[in-house]
Every structure is written in C-alpha cells, then in structure tokens.
Design an enzyme around this catalytic site. Structure first.
Site, PDB file in Angstrom:
ATOM      1  N   ARG A 276      58.087  51.837  84.902  1.00 44.66           N
ATOM      2  CA  ARG A 276      59.227  51.073  84.369  1.00 44.66           C
ATOM      3  C   ARG A 276      60.539  51.765  84.674  1.00 44.66           C
ATOM      4  O   ARG A 276      61.607  51.180  84.574  1.00 44.66           O
ATOM      5  CB  ARG A 276      59.127  50.900  82.837  1.00 44.66           C
ATOM      6  CG  ARG A 276      57.942  50.114  82.303  1.00 44.66           C
ATOM      7  CD  ARG A 276      57.723  48.817  82.989  1.00 44.66           C
ATOM      8  NE  ARG A 276      56.734  48.962  84.061  1.00 44.66           N
ATOM      9  CZ  ARG A 276      56.535  48.064  84.998  1.00 44.66           C
ATOM     10  NH1 ARG A 276      57.260  46.981  85.036  1.00 44.66           N
ATOM     11  NH2 ARG A 276      55.631  48.265  85.941  1.00 44.66           N
TER      12      ARG A 276
ATOM     13  N   GLU B 191      50.269  37.120  87.965  1.00 45.89           N
ATOM     14  CA  GLU B 191      49.541  38.070  87.090  1.00 45.89           C
ATOM     15  C   GLU B 191      48.046  37.786  87.057  1.00 45.89           C
ATOM     16  O   GLU B 191      47.425  37.716  85.995  1.00 45.89           O
ATOM     17  CB  GLU B 191      50.091  38.021  85.659  1.00 45.89           C
ATOM     18  CG  GLU B 191      51.593  38.234  85.539  1.00 45.89           C
ATOM     19  CD  GLU B 191      52.005  39.682  85.613  1.00 45.89           C
ATOM     20  OE1 GLU B 191      51.208  40.517  86.097  1.00 45.89           O
ATOM     21  OE2 GLU B 191      53.141  39.983  85.215  1.00 45.89           O
TER      22      GLU B 191
END
Length: 814
Positions: A649, A247
DNA sequence: CAATGACTTATTTTT
DNA sequence: TAAGTCATTG
C-alpha cells in the site's frame, strides 16, 4: 438501482450481427500510455484471458481500457459486455473511468456491476422460475439471524448453546460453496448439533414463504435458473458476448459456477486478479479459482502485469521477499523504473502505547518534513492494523495530542439501529407482507405490545395464512388484545394503511391492503416520497422517541435520520431507495480536513498512501493465532498475503513496528516479533532506534517533539522501559542478526529466533525483574521463552529480552 | 419495562 | 479489560 435500463435491448438482442459493426478506423486514445503487458491484455479480446495483475500495476487501467477497446472497435456493444466487480465502489470507479476514456460517447453499461446487483436484475426478471415474485425483498444479516432464531426455537433447540449467528455462518458457508440443502455433504451433516441441514432446508422454505432472499440466494437462485432452463441460459450466453471479472482471486464457488455457466460457449472471459492478494478465504473466497484458471478455460492466455507504478524499489523488494515464502503461487516479479527510495523501516517498542506514541510523533515529524524529505501531511498517511481493536491505542493517543484521524470501517450507516428501524417502517409501507420488518417496528417505539401481544398476532397470522400486518388487523377485529394494546395496535394498523394511501396518492392501485381495510380517508394527492418518509417517522412516533431520549447518542441518531431522509432525494420512490440500500451499504463521507487514516489491512486492499505504518507485527496478533489455529498453513499463508497487501500500500515510506508487551484480553502478554519480520529481506530494511535510549535521559525523542510536554506522569517509567527493551539481549540479537534477514531461504532466516537458546542470558534459578510483573525466579528456559514464578504476579511465560537480572534491576530508576 | 448484575467472549467484511 | 448479552429484580 442504476439509472441505466436495458429491458428492451435484451429482446431486440442477438439480431444485430457482429460483422455489421466494422472496425472503426478512428483513433484509440484508450490505448495511449499502456505498457506492453497492459496492451496485450487489452488487445487479446477473444478467448479466455487471465490478467495477473500485481499490486499497483495498473489493473483498473487495463481493465477499463479493455472495455473501451471492445466498444471502440465495435467488437461489442455496451449492453453485450458483462463486467463484474465485488464492491459498488469498484463498479462505480470503472463506470467513471470508461466514461472518461470514451469521452461520454457511450451510454451506460447495464451489465457492469457487482455480482449481487447483476443477480438481482436477473432474478427480478425470472423470479417465478424459482417460486419467487419479482418484488422479493433482500434480507440482510440481521434479518437472517432473526429468522433463524425463530426456526431454532421452533425446533426446540437451546438457543444459548446453539446461537443463531453460528447457524447463519454455517448456512452462509454452504451457500458460498453453492450447496443447496439437499447437497450438503455428509461431512457437514454434523454441523449445528446435527440439525444444520434440516434447519437450512426450513430456512429456505421460510424465505420462499416470505418472498425473500438473502445475499447468497441471489447467486444460487440465478445458478438454478440457468441450470434448469437451458434455453434461457443459451440466450444469456449469446447476449453476454464478453465477460470481465475483477478481483477474481476473491470469487467463491458459487460465483465461479455462475461465471462458468455464462462463459460456456464463447469463452470470452477475462479474469483479473492477483493470487498474492487473496485475503478473503475466511469468507468463502477460493484462491483455487484463479490458480486453476488455465485448466478451467483451456487455451487461456495469461498476461502478467508486473511493472509497478506505485511503490519505491525498496518497498517492492521487501514485499516480494515476504510473499516468496508462500507456496503454490502463480508467481510474479514486481519491478519498477522508479527510485529505490527509503528502505522499509522497522522498529520495536516496549508496549502498544509506546508504539502509538512513537507513531504519533513520527507523523507530526513527517508533517514538518524529515531528513530532506518533502513534508507528508495527514491525508497521505495511513495506519493499517490486523484487527480493529488495535485502533484503539491510536485513537486514544491521537485524541490526546490532537492529531486528526479518520477510521475506515466499523458499523456502517445503514447498519445503525435507527436507520434500520426507519427503513423497517418504509418496508412495511412498501410491502405490507414484509413480516420481518413488521416485527421490528410493531413495538418500536414502545406501544405496550410485548411478547404476549406479538404472540397473539403471530397466532392470528399463522392460523389464517396471512402476513403479520394482516394478522394484526384480524387481532384487532377479534379484540384479541386487552385495552391499551388493542388501541395501540389498531392505531398502528390504521397508520400503515394511511401511509400506503399517501404513497399511492391519486393513482391508487388495487393492492392487497385495499381489499382488507375500509378506507374512509380521501387519498391525498401525490405526496413526494421524501415527505412521505418524514410523515411516517413523525406519525409513528419514531422521531419523538429519540427526541425524548436523554442518552448521549440520541442527538446523533436524530442526525442520522435526517441524513437518511436526505439520501432519499436521489431516488424516485421508496421502493427504489430500499432496493439500493439493500445492495449498497457504503457510506463515504465528505471530509475536507486532512486526516490520518486508520483502518484494517483488509479494508486497505486497493488503496495506496505515500506513507504507511504497519504496527502490531507480533506473532499471534499478526499472523493471527486464531487464523493459524483454524486453518493451519493455509491460514498462515493468507496472513502472509495480508502482510504483502499491507507493505504494497505504501508509495514512499513504509514503517513496520512491533511491541514487546501487549495487553490481550486484559492480561499482559509478552510478544514475539512477527515471523514475517524475519522474512523481510535485510537489504531493504533499516532498523530504527528511536533517540533517547540507552539511559541518555531526556533524549531527543522526548524533547524534539512538541508533544513531549504532554507526556503522562509515568514519563520516567516509560523511558526506563524503553532503555530496557533496547538493552535487552533479544533486541541486540535482532540487530546482530540483521545480516541474516537477507537470506534467500526464509527457513534459514527463521532460525534467527529459533536458535535463541544460545543467546539466552538466563538459566533456571536466576532471580529476575520484569517491568510489569516485578521480581521472580526463572523456573524454565525454553529457547527464548522463560517460565518465571513471579513473587507477586504468579507464574508466567515471558520472553527473555523483557526481563533483566534481579541485581541489575537497581539500575532502573524507579 | 427499566435498571442492575452476572456472565461470556474476544479477527478479518462485502453484498 | 470491556463490551455485549441475558436473566433477575424492583
């Protein structure tokens, strides 16, 4: 802390040479099933690598495979790999997956963890280099704020006008940018009524006095240690031969500097991230870090993971269409070998309640299986909102129809009052000099030790240069308090001493307290820390306090305390537990019953669900007005990335919705559909119109659902409202303009809403009727927005599509 | 010290 | 609206 320990390994370190570890000629199962891009990212072990991993492209798979590869080829030993994540969850998952890949053959990786956990480890080793003791305590936000409150009061600043929370935010921001008090730029000098920098310096000094650090300090102290101790830095640079960062788009300046220091020299750093999923700018993340990677690390290899294994073609295309409107992206094109699937579904509702009702029914329908699709159960469905208050409408609705749901986020277990109180007791026992903990417990439960008594203790402690606990003892000794307070305080001091003795059991060491308090009780033999915790909570009267409490939440709090004690089981002692808790604030519960998940878009990053609902796509709510006001285009782009995260998602079904009216701070407001809706490529979107509209009373929407019978009394009114919104010019325009959604240029698509003037059905002077505000007269027309002087509700700005001509209001059946 | 009422404020959250 | 804080009361 983790069960792995490497403390010996470090010293034995660099002696072992790389060449001694020849490439093992064994099969490498961790390479199986990698696509070419993933494989490239795994096999390019030397030099800087930027792995640009789009949503759902197998980032964690590649990252863990890369570590497995480093180990399996003998390129690095487990303790020579530094792998950093942001969350404990991510660290845990990586550990598990590496373990699975390597078939348990690898003993733990001591340097796989969060930035903070790794920094704690480093800082405990070298604490003295920054004037700390290695048993420093880690303050959480609450402690920070209380400390700052004291400093603000001491500085004679009105705490009303200048709240400690705000100062905490400012200082946090500086720490994110790696700014120590002396480095705060002139531009920031005016912060907090010009006293910010000064208070920051005081705060830091106070932390050192307390032998404490906050989260930001963990990074900053380590950076300072590296900067001021070249040899030590060089040692670590040699030690951490391979660095991996997860990340990377979420790193702040301090984390970036930290990484850069460690990667200097070998530059074997592999950063994984996705600039399109950078959604934490507001808490200091710098997208710039990932955008600049190739400049920062010359010769960097950039690998793009673009094959998506998660979502259908339509969902990917819709997400891509939205994110394309952002400037300054590194750029990726997600693709899939999978099916196109169902288009992204778009639907508008009259208001937020209607939206929640429709989604509830839709979820029930999905459970049965609709349109030939396989049934989708609650566990496979998520509702992702921009702000947590949006969840309320859904909770209300789901409670009334009995749809099981779970809320992710919100106050965490370890942030709850009773847990923090209990832990403050443990802290005082473990470290008697922990003043903040002492303050918290001194009058909890109530001991009659109010402000006055506490001030006396403070005075005693300060004038003798000792901790509050010791100050309290002195106060007792000097009889500086009156009858009841004196007795209670004496008892508390005595108890703490007693608990410490219990903790140390037979093997009593000489601690600070032993010199100070005469011990007449024989030290008990090894009491387990679990029993000790129970004794502390019991004898202090803390448990009793909640038992006697008659408020409805008391039983829950007692339950939480039980759980806390249970959580102690997996630790060897209280110290270990406190350490763990200060860094790990998560609390995942076991849950067997299938439930729909309700959470914020932020919380959803990294997750996936077969079916996703994205409600509240209205300008001002999403994108959030505040975000745009505060950071302008930068904020808007971050909101857009949030939209991208939300859509991606979804695996199979993605449903976006908006409401025309919403209550904002108790006021009804009419809402415009989100500009992100205009950016959805039309070819991949299906506009849904719920049945039961256009005056077809008793429409299917209502009767098809088993829930309809439970509709409230305002049923009729609701239907009228629904008919209204779909008959309105705005909605018709939205449908007509479908064809324009697919325009390559988002700006052109945006005209859809902007050139609404031509469509506006009203002019100044028209009498109109609004569902919520009643009758009124149009006094201004600005595009799609009407200024209306309502007969009863006063002047409002309302979107044209939510009013009807007054004479046609009679058509509305009520 | 607890209860009451005025007043204010109103994303996103990890460690 | 509604939750939370704060100061004033009893």
């Amino acid at each position: 802390m983790s069960s792995f320990d490497d403390s010996d390994a470090f010293e034995a370190a660099s002696a072992a040479s790389l060449s001694a570890r020849a490439m093992a000629a064994r099969p490498m199962p961790h390479l199986d099933g990698l696509n070419p891009a993933q494989r490239e990212a795994v096999e390019q072990m030397e030099g800087p690598v930027l792995m640009l991993a789009g949503a759902g492209t197998g980032k964690t798979k590649a990252l863990t495979a890369r570590i497995a590869h480093l180990l399996a080829t003998g390129t690095a030993r487990p303790n020579e790999v530094l792998a950093v994540t942001f969350t404990n969850k991510a660290a845990r998952e990586m550990k598990n997956r590496i373990g699975a890949l390597m078939g348990q053959a690898v003993e733990g990786m001591p340097w796989l963890g969060t930035f903070h956990a790794i920094c704690v480890k480093l800082l405990r080793r070298h604490a003295e280099l920054v004037d700390l003791k290695s048993n420093f305590t880690i303050l959480d936000t609450d402690d920070q704020v209380r400390l700052m409150k004291q400093l603000i009061n001491a500085a004679g600043i009105d705490e009303k006008r200048w709240p400690a929370r705000q100062l905490a935010g400012i200082i946090d921001g500086w720490k994110n940018r790696a700014l120590t008090p002396d480095k705060v730029p002139a531009a920031d000098a005016g912060a907090f009524n010009r006293r910010g920098p000064e208070l920051y310096a005081q705060y830091q000094a106070r932390l050192i006095e307390l032998n404490a650090v906050d989260f930001g300090d963990l990074l900053l102290h380590v950076i300072r240690i590296f900067q001021e101790n070249e040899d030590l830095l060089a040692q670590y640079q040699r030690w951490f031969r391979y660095i991996l960062v997860d990340e990377y788009q979420d790193t702040n300046v301090a984390q970036y500097l930290w990484l850069r220091l460690l990667a200097q020299g070998h530059s074997n750093i592999c950063c994984v991230g996705d600039d399109d999923q950078s959604i934490y700018g507001w808490r200091g993340a710098e997208v710039g870090n990932i955008l600049r990677f190739e400049k920062d690390f010359p010769g960097a290899k950039v690998v793009r993971l673009e094959q998506n294994y998660r979502s259908t073609g339509h969902i990917l295309a819709a997400a891509s269409g939205v994110i394309e409107a952002n400037k300054g992206r590194l750029g990726k094109t997600l693709w899939t070998e999978g099916e196109d699937g169902e288009k992204v579904r778009l639907i508008g509702h009259w208001d937020g309640e209607e939206e929640a009702r429709w989604i509830g029914e839709e979820i029930e329908a999905m459970g049965q299986g609709t349109r030939g699709m396989d049934p989708i159960g609650p566990n496979d469905i998520a509702i992702l909102v921009r702000a947590s208050h949006q969840m309320r409408a859904f909770e209300d609705r789901f409670l009334t129809i009995g749809l099981p749901y779970r809320v992710i986020g919100g106050p965490r277990f370890y942030e709850r009052m009773e847990i923090r109180d209990a832990m403050a007791y443990f802290r005082v026992v473990v470290s008697p000099e922990d003043d903040l903990a002492f303050e918290r417990i001194v009058n909890t439960p109530k001991r009659g030790l109010g402000d006055k008594a506490q001030a006396t203790i403070q005075r005693m402690a300060r004038s003798n240069g000792v901790s509050l606990l010791e100050g309290a003892r002195l106060a007792v000794e000097a009889k500086a308090l009156s009858g009841k307070g004196l007795k209670e305080l004496a008892r508390l001091v005595d108890q703490v001493h007693h608990w410490r003795a219990l903790m140390q059991g037979g093997l009593r060491q000489v601690g600070p307290m032993d010199d100070l308090i005469e011990e007449d009780r024989p030290a008990a033999d090894a009491l387990s820390h679990i029993e000790l915790a129970e004794v502390i909570l019991d004898e202090s009267g803390y448990t009793a306090m909640w038992q006697n409490d008659k408020t409805p939440e008391a039983p829950g709090r007692l339950e939480n305390l039980k759980e806390l004690v249970k959580a102690l089981e997996s630790f060897e002692n209280l110290q270990g537990f406190l350490e763990h808790v200060s860094l790990i604030m998560d609390n995942e519960q076991d849950d067997n019953e299938p439930k729909v998940t309700l959470m914020t878009l932020h919380a959803a990053k990294g997750l996936e669900f077969p079916a996703v609902f994205l409600p509240g796509w209205e300008d001002g709510l999403f994108p959030s007005q505040r975000s745009m006001d505060e950071t302008g285009l930068k904020g808007l782009e971050e909101e857009r990335r949030l939209a991208y995260v939300g859509i991606t998602r979804a695996e199979e079904v993605c449903t976006i919705s908006f409401a025309g009216n919403r209550r904002v701070y108790g006021q009804w407001q009419s809402q415009l559909p989100s500009r992100f809706i205009d950016e959805l490529p039309q070819a991949h979107v299906e506009i849904l119109t719920p049945p039961g509209l256009h005056g077809h009373q008793g429409g299917m929407a209502a009767s098809a659902s088993p829930v309809s019978g439970m509709m409230r009394g305002s049923d009729l009114q609701e239907k009228a409202a629904r008919a209204d919104v779909y008959n309105s010019p705005g909605w018709k325009r939205l449908q007509q303009n479908q064809g324009r959604f697919g325009m390559r240029q988002p700006s052109e698509a945006k005209n859809v809403t902007i050139d609404a003037e031509a469509v506006s059905a009203f002019t100044v002077g028209d009498r109109v009727f609004h569902q919520k505000f009643g009758y009124g007269e149009v006094i201004s027309v600005e595009g799609d927005k009407l200024g209306i002087a309502f007969d009863k509700a006063g002047e409002k700005h309302v979107v044209g599509r939510f009013v009807v001509a007054a004479d046609s209001a009679g058509d509305v059946p009520f």
